[in-house]
Design a protein around this motif. Structure first.
Motif, PDB file in Angstrom:
ATOM      1  N   ARG A  11       0.833  -1.200   0.000  1.00 58.19           N
ATOM      2  CA  ARG A  11       0.000   0.000   0.000  1.00 58.19           C
ATOM      3  C   ARG A  11       0.872   1.256   0.000  1.00 58.19           C
ATOM      4  N   LEU A  12       1.938   1.264   0.784  1.00 59.73           N
ATOM      5  CA  LEU A  12       2.861   2.393   0.826  1.00 59.73           C
ATOM      6  C   LEU A  12       3.422   2.689  -0.561  1.00 59.73           C
ATOM      7  N   LYS A  13       3.842   1.665  -1.279  1.00 62.44           N
ATOM      8  CA  LYS A  13       4.396   1.882  -2.620  1.00 62.44           C
ATOM      9  C   LYS A  13       3.321   2.390  -3.571  1.00 62.44           C
ATOM     10  N   HIS A  14       2.123   1.894  -3.441  1.00 60.84           N
ATOM     11  CA  HIS A  14       1.022   2.385  -4.283  1.00 60.84           C
ATOM     12  C   HIS A  14       0.683   3.842  -3.951  1.00 60.84           C
ATOM     13  N   GLU A  15       0.702   4.197  -2.676  1.00 63.92           N
ATOM     14  CA  GLU A  15       0.481   5.596  -2.289  1.00 63.92           C
ATOM     15  C   GLU A  15       1.583   6.487  -2.875  1.00 63.92           C
ATOM     16  N   TYR A  16       2.815   5.985  -2.879  1.00 60.51           N
ATOM     17  CA  TYR A  16       3.955   6.682  -3.489  1.00 60.51           C
ATOM     18  C   TYR A  16       3.647   6.999  -4.953  1.00 60.51           C
ATOM     19  N   CYS A  17       3.168   6.014  -5.691  1.00 57.71           N
ATOM     20  CA  CYS A  17       2.859   6.197  -7.116  1.00 57.71           C
ATOM     21  C   CYS A  17       1.736   7.208  -7.317  1.00 57.71           C
ATOM     22  N   PHE A  18       0.635   7.042  -6.593  1.00 62.56           N
ATOM     23  CA  PHE A  18      -0.496   7.945  -6.748  1.00 62.56           C
ATOM     24  C   PHE A  18      -0.128   9.375  -6.359  1.00 62.56           C
ATOM     25  N   ALA A  19       0.655   9.545  -5.293  1.00 60.54           N
ATOM     26  CA  ALA A  19       1.004  10.895  -4.836  1.00 60.54           C
ATOM     27  C   ALA A  19       1.865  11.621  -5.858  1.00 60.54           C
ATOM     28  N   ILE A  20       2.906  10.979  -6.361  1.00 57.88           N
ATOM     29  CA  ILE A  20       3.783  11.676  -7.309  1.00 57.88           C
ATOM     30  C   ILE A  20       3.069  11.898  -8.637  1.00 57.88           C
ATOM     31  N   ALA A  56      10.875  16.527  -6.811  1.00 58.00           N
ATOM     32  CA  ALA A  56       9.593  16.216  -7.440  1.00 58.00           C
ATOM     33  C   ALA A  56       8.977  17.442  -8.099  1.00 58.00           C
ATOM     34  N   SER A  57       9.000  18.565  -7.407  1.00 52.75           N
ATOM     35  CA  SER A  57       8.318  19.747  -7.925  1.00 52.75           C
ATOM     36  C   SER A  57       9.091  20.438  -9.037  1.00 52.75           C
ATOM     37  N   GLU A  58      10.399  20.290  -9.064  1.00 52.08           N
ATOM     38  CA  GLU A  58      11.186  20.958 -10.096  1.00 52.08           C
ATOM     39  C   GLU A  58      11.612  19.994 -11.207  1.00 52.08           C
ATOM     40  N   ARG A  59      12.372  18.985 -10.870  1.00 51.83           N
ATOM     41  CA  ARG A  59      12.902  18.089 -11.908  1.00 51.83           C
ATOM     42  C   ARG A  59      11.835  17.192 -12.511  1.00 51.83           C
ATOM     43  N   PHE A  60      10.992  16.634 -11.668  1.00 53.19           N
ATOM     44  CA  PHE A  60       9.969  15.716 -12.162  1.00 53.19           C
ATOM     45  C   PHE A  60       8.956  16.473 -13.016  1.00 53.19           C
ATOM     46  N   ASP A  61       8.503  17.621 -12.518  1.00 52.14           N
ATOM     47  CA  ASP A  61       7.557  18.435 -13.281  1.00 52.14           C
ATOM     48  C   ASP A  61       8.160  18.931 -14.591  1.00 52.14           C
ATOM     49  N   ALA A  62       9.463  19.192 -14.612  1.00 56.93           N
ATOM     50  CA  ALA A  62      10.112  19.668 -15.841  1.00 56.93           C
ATOM     51  C   ALA A  62      10.169  18.566 -16.901  1.00 56.93           C
ATOM     52  N   ALA A  63      10.227  17.322 -16.468  1.00 54.42           N
ATOM     53  CA  ALA A  63      10.360  16.209 -17.406  1.00 54.42           C
ATOM     54  C   ALA A  63       9.019  15.738 -17.968  1.00 54.42           C
ATOM     55  N   PHE A  64       7.957  15.849 -17.174  1.00 47.35           N
ATOM     56  CA  PHE A  64       6.678  15.256 -17.559  1.00 47.35           C
ATOM     57  C   PHE A  64       5.518  16.219 -17.359  1.00 47.35           C
ATOM     58  N   ARG A  66       2.227  14.755 -17.871  1.00 49.51           N
ATOM     59  CA  ARG A  66       1.354  13.740 -17.265  1.00 49.51           C
ATOM     60  C   ARG A  66       2.147  12.462 -17.124  1.00 49.51           C
ATOM     61  N   VAL A  67       1.815  11.698 -16.094  1.00 48.39           N
ATOM     62  CA  VAL A  67       2.588  10.484 -15.844  1.00 48.39           C
ATOM     63  C   VAL A  67       1.755   9.492 -15.042  1.00 48.39           C
ATOM     64  N   ALA A  68       2.060   8.213 -15.238  1.00 46.52           N
ATOM     65  CA  ALA A  68       1.439   7.152 -14.444  1.00 46.52           C
ATOM     66  C   ALA A  68       2.501   6.105 -14.125  1.00 46.52           C
ATOM     67  N   HIS A  69       2.762   5.926 -12.837  1.00 45.83           N
ATOM     68  CA  HIS A  69       3.676   4.880 -12.368  1.00 45.83           C
ATOM     69  C   HIS A  69       2.874   3.591 -12.181  1.00 45.83           C
ATOM     70  N   LEU A  70       3.297   2.519 -12.815  1.00 40.18           N
ATOM     71  CA  LEU A  70       2.703   1.202 -12.616  1.00 40.18           C
ATOM     72  C   LEU A  70       3.800   0.306 -12.049  1.00 40.18           C
ATOM     73  N   VAL A  71       3.618  -0.190 -10.820  1.00 41.39           N
ATOM     74  CA  VAL A  71       4.622  -1.049 -10.195  1.00 41.39           C
ATOM     75  C   VAL A  71       4.090  -2.476 -10.124  1.00 41.39           C
ATOM     76  N   THR A  72       4.979  -3.424 -10.404  1.00 47.29           N
ATOM     77  CA  THR A  72       4.583  -4.829 -10.474  1.00 47.29           C
ATOM     78  C   THR A  72       5.648  -5.718  -9.850  1.00 47.29           C
ATOM     79  N   ASN A  73       5.309  -6.996  -9.738  1.00 47.23           N
ATOM     80  CA  ASN A  73       6.215  -8.058  -9.327  1.00 47.23           C
ATOM     81  C   ASN A  73       6.952  -7.773  -8.020  1.00 47.23           C
ATOM     82  N   PRO A  74       6.266  -7.307  -6.977  1.00 46.59           N
ATOM     83  CA  PRO A  74       6.980  -6.991  -5.745  1.00 46.59           C
ATOM     84  C   PRO A  74       7.553  -8.237  -5.072  1.00 46.59           C
ATOM     85  N   VAL A  75       8.779  -8.104  -4.619  1.00 47.53           N
ATOM     86  CA  VAL A  75       9.409  -9.112  -3.770  1.00 47.53           C
ATOM     87  C   VAL A  75       9.783  -8.378  -2.487  1.00 47.53           C
ATOM     88  N   ILE A  76       9.033  -8.657  -1.421  1.00 46.18           N
ATOM     89  CA  ILE A  76       9.180  -7.923  -0.160  1.00 46.18           C
ATOM     90  C   ILE A  76       9.653  -8.893   0.918  1.00 46.18           C
TER      91      ILE A  76
END
Length: 133
Positions: A11-20, A56-64, A66-76
């Motif tokens: 859930r933490l990693k998914h919140e990371y994706c949705f937030a950014i 996030a606010s400067e470099r990430f916004d400068a590059a994109f 719109r964006v969607a992070h999709l994370v898969t295959n977790p090994v925790i």
């Protein structure tokens, strides 16, 4: 390994994706520990809430645009109040010029339970299709 801990880390990693993706950079930075780090494969490192927010606010916004992070295959792996995780990332994006594309990457993460909640100690991203550590 406690199932509840593994679920909380997912859930933490998914919140990371949705937030950014939503541009909620303060919320994204708050998912890290006090001195949490984001490390890019070019060696650049951003540590602590202020540097994470700035990245996030400067470099990430400068590059994109719109964006969607999709994370898969977790090994925790959980060991008490510490844990590690590996994830594949499929990043869909649109830049300011309207160009769309995708990138693939791998996350190697370290987590720690702080005051009963899992937080990211370090998230290291390596771009390109890779199967090695």
């Amino acid at each position: 390994m406690a199932v509840d801990d593994t679920h909380a880390i997912r859930r933490l990693k998914h919140e990371y994706c949705f937030a950014i993706d939503a541009g909620n950079y303060e919320e994204w930075a708050a998912l890290f520990t006090e001195n949490g780090r984001f490390v890019r494969d070019d060696g650049s490192t951003f540590e602590g809430a202020d540097e994470l927010y700035e990245f996030a606010s400067e470099r990430f916004d400068a590059a994109f645009d719109r964006v969607a992070h999709l994370v898969t295959n977790p090994v925790i792996d959980v060991d008490g109040d510490d844990a590690t995780g590996q994830w594949y990332l499929f990043l869909l994006f649109q830049d300011d010029d309207g160009n769309v594309g995708w990138r693939q990457a791998k996350y190697n993460d370290q987590y720690r339970k702080v005051d009963g909640a899992w937080r990211i100690v370090e998230s290291e991203v390596t771009y390109g299709v890779r199967t090695d550590d």
